[in-house]
Motif scaffolding. Structure first.
Motif, short mmCIF file in Angstrom:
data_model
loop_
_atom_site.label_atom_id
_atom_site.label_comp_id
_atom_site.label_asym_id
_atom_site.label_seq_id
_atom_site.Cartn_x
_atom_site.Cartn_y
_atom_site.Cartn_z
N GLU A 96 0.84 -1.20 0.00
CA GLU A 96 0.00 0.00 0.00
C GLU A 96 0.87 1.25 0.00
OE1 GLU A 96 -4.08 -0.46 2.34
OE2 GLU A 96 -2.37 -1.19 3.51
N ILE A 97 1.90 1.24 0.82
CA ILE A 97 2.79 2.40 0.90
C ILE A 97 3.49 2.61 -0.44
CG2 ILE A 97 4.90 3.27 1.99
CD1 ILE A 97 3.89 1.91 4.59
N ILE A 98 4.01 1.55 -1.02
CA ILE A 98 4.72 1.66 -2.30
C ILE A 98 3.78 2.08 -3.43
CG2 ILE A 98 5.93 0.34 -4.10
CD1 ILE A 98 7.14 -1.34 -1.78
N ASP A 99 2.62 1.44 -3.51
CA ASP A 99 1.70 1.70 -4.63
C ASP A 99 0.95 3.03 -4.53
OD1 ASP A 99 2.43 -0.68 -5.79
OD2 ASP A 99 0.58 -1.74 -5.25
N GLN A 100 0.68 3.50 -3.33
CA GLN A 100 -0.19 4.66 -3.18
C GLN A 100 0.55 5.99 -2.99
OE1 GLN A 100 -3.47 4.52 -3.67
NE2 GLN A 100 -3.24 2.33 -4.04
N LEU A 101 1.80 5.94 -2.58
CA LEU A 101 2.51 7.18 -2.29
C LEU A 101 3.38 7.63 -3.44
CD1 LEU A 101 3.59 6.61 1.44
CD2 LEU A 101 1.47 7.57 0.53
N SER A 102 3.45 8.94 -3.61
CA SER A 102 4.35 9.52 -4.60
C SER A 102 5.78 9.30 -4.11
CB SER A 102 4.07 11.02 -4.72
OG SER A 102 4.48 11.69 -3.53
N PRO A 103 6.77 9.46 -4.98
CA PRO A 103 8.16 9.28 -4.54
C PRO A 103 8.52 10.16 -3.34
CG PRO A 103 8.08 9.27 -6.92
CD PRO A 103 6.69 9.64 -6.44
N THR A 104 8.05 11.40 -3.32
CA THR A 104 8.34 12.29 -2.20
C THR A 104 7.68 11.80 -0.93
OG1 THR A 104 8.57 14.19 -3.67
CG2 THR A 104 8.13 14.67 -1.35
N ASP A 105 6.41 11.38 -1.02
CA ASP A 105 5.71 10.89 0.17
C ASP A 105 6.24 9.53 0.62
OD1 ASP A 105 3.62 12.85 1.07
OD2 ASP A 105 3.21 12.78 -1.07
N LEU A 106 6.75 8.73 -0.30
CA LEU A 106 7.39 7.47 0.08
C LEU A 106 8.65 7.77 0.89
CD1 LEU A 106 7.62 4.41 0.05
CD2 LEU A 106 8.70 4.59 -2.20
N LYS A 107 9.43 8.74 0.44
CA LYS A 107 10.62 9.15 1.17
C LYS A 107 10.23 9.64 2.57
CE LYS A 107 14.48 12.39 0.92
NZ LYS A 107 15.12 13.47 0.14
N LEU A 108 9.16 10.39 2.65
CA LEU A 108 8.65 10.88 3.93
C LEU A 108 8.25 9.72 4.83
CD1 LEU A 108 7.72 13.32 5.66
CD2 LEU A 108 5.54 13.18 4.45
N ALA A 109 7.51 8.75 4.29
CA ALA A 109 7.06 7.59 5.07
C ALA A 109 8.25 6.78 5.57
CB ALA A 109 6.14 6.71 4.22
N LEU A 110 9.24 6.56 4.73
CA LEU A 110 10.42 5.80 5.14
C LEU A 110 11.20 6.54 6.22
CD1 LEU A 110 11.60 4.45 1.67
CD2 LEU A 110 10.41 3.19 3.49
N GLY A 111 11.25 7.86 6.10
CA GLY A 111 11.91 8.66 7.14
C GLY A 111 11.17 8.55 8.47
N ALA A 112 9.84 8.55 8.43
CA ALA A 112 9.04 8.42 9.65
C ALA A 112 9.25 7.06 10.30
CB ALA A 112 7.56 8.65 9.34
N ILE A 113 9.37 6.03 9.49
CA ILE A 113 9.63 4.69 10.01
C ILE A 113 11.00 4.66 10.69
CG2 ILE A 113 10.08 2.28 9.35
CD1 ILE A 113 7.86 2.74 7.14
N GLN A 114 11.98 5.30 10.07
CA GLN A 114 13.32 5.39 10.66
C GLN A 114 13.27 6.13 12.00
OE1 GLN A 114 16.17 7.49 8.24
NE2 GLN A 114 17.70 7.52 9.84
N VAL A 115 12.53 7.23 12.05
CA VAL A 115 12.41 7.99 13.30
C VAL A 115 11.74 7.14 14.37
CG1 VAL A 115 11.27 9.98 14.38
CG2 VAL A 115 12.45 10.25 12.19
N ARG A 116 10.71 6.37 13.99
CA ARG A 116 10.01 5.52 14.96
C ARG A 116 10.95 4.47 15.55
NH1 ARG A 116 8.09 2.83 18.44
NH2 ARG A 116 5.89 2.33 18.74
N MET A 117 11.83 3.96 14.73
CA MET A 117 12.77 2.93 15.18
C MET A 117 13.89 3.50 16.04
SD MET A 117 13.56 -0.22 15.13
CE MET A 117 14.97 -1.20 15.59
N PHE A 118 14.49 4.60 15.60
CA PHE A 118 15.69 5.11 16.24
C PHE A 118 15.50 6.43 16.99
CE2 PHE A 118 17.11 2.74 12.43
CZ PHE A 118 17.75 1.71 13.07
N GLY A 119 14.39 7.12 16.75
CA GLY A 119 14.21 8.45 17.32
C GLY A 119 15.06 9.45 16.57
N THR A 120 15.01 10.69 17.00
CA THR A 120 15.83 11.71 16.36
C THR A 120 16.96 12.17 17.26
OG1 THR A 120 14.36 13.46 17.12
CG2 THR A 120 13.98 12.60 14.90
N ASP A 121 16.87 11.85 18.53
CA ASP A 121 17.92 12.20 19.47
C ASP A 121 18.61 10.91 19.88
OD1 ASP A 121 17.89 13.86 22.73
OD2 ASP A 121 19.52 13.13 21.49
N GLU A 122 19.86 10.78 19.51
CA GLU A 122 20.57 9.51 19.75
C GLU A 122 20.61 9.12 21.22
OE1 GLU A 122 24.35 9.55 17.82
OE2 GLU A 122 23.46 9.74 15.85
#
Length: 129
Positions: A96-122
């Motif tokens: 769903e994420i791959i098929d429905q999101l534009s390249p920019t929004d896919l980049k945004l979604a992947l960044g949000a997943i990264q933030v959820r995993m690691f946070g933004t403050d080390e």
């Protein structure tokens, strides 16, 4: 700071502006960081999200947000992802994420997943292993 890639300077400014409104305790929690990262990267999603999220108290009325009718499939997938990143109460598939999101929004979604995993403050967001 974890190497988080904001879409542009405006995205980063919006993120920081809302993040500063959170309590100190919530500010360092990866679920809050992730939903703010995702919501502030898409103005249409941010407009929807801001009706249901209250930074000062940390309240997120996600059930009400999910109940709102939306015609735009991309925004629908992103709002489901918001809730998934916040508390896991919805299911959004990778396809769903791959098929429905534009390249920019896919980049945004992947960044949000990264933030959820690691946070933004080390230091504050680092997971114990």
């Amino acid at each position: 700071m974890n190497a988080v890639c904001f879409l542009d300077e405006q995205h980063q400014k919006r993120y920081q502006m809302i993040l500063k409104r959170l309590s100190t305790r919530n500010r360092v929690k990866p679920p809050f960081q992730a939903i703010l990262f995702l919501a502030t990267g898409n103005l249409q999603l941010m407009q929807l999200f801001s009706d249901y999220f209250f930074p000062e108290t940390g309240e997120f009325f996600y059930q009400e947000m999910l109940a709102e009718s939306i015609d735009d499939r991309m925004i629908d997938v992103e709002r489901q992802l918001l809730v998934q990143l916040y508390n896991g109460r919805t299911t959004v598939t990778v396809i769903e994420i791959i098929d429905q999101l534009s390249p920019t929004d896919l980049k945004l979604a992947l960044g949000a997943i990264q933030v959820r995993m690691f946070g933004t403050d080390e230091e504050a967001g680092r997971r114990q292993t």
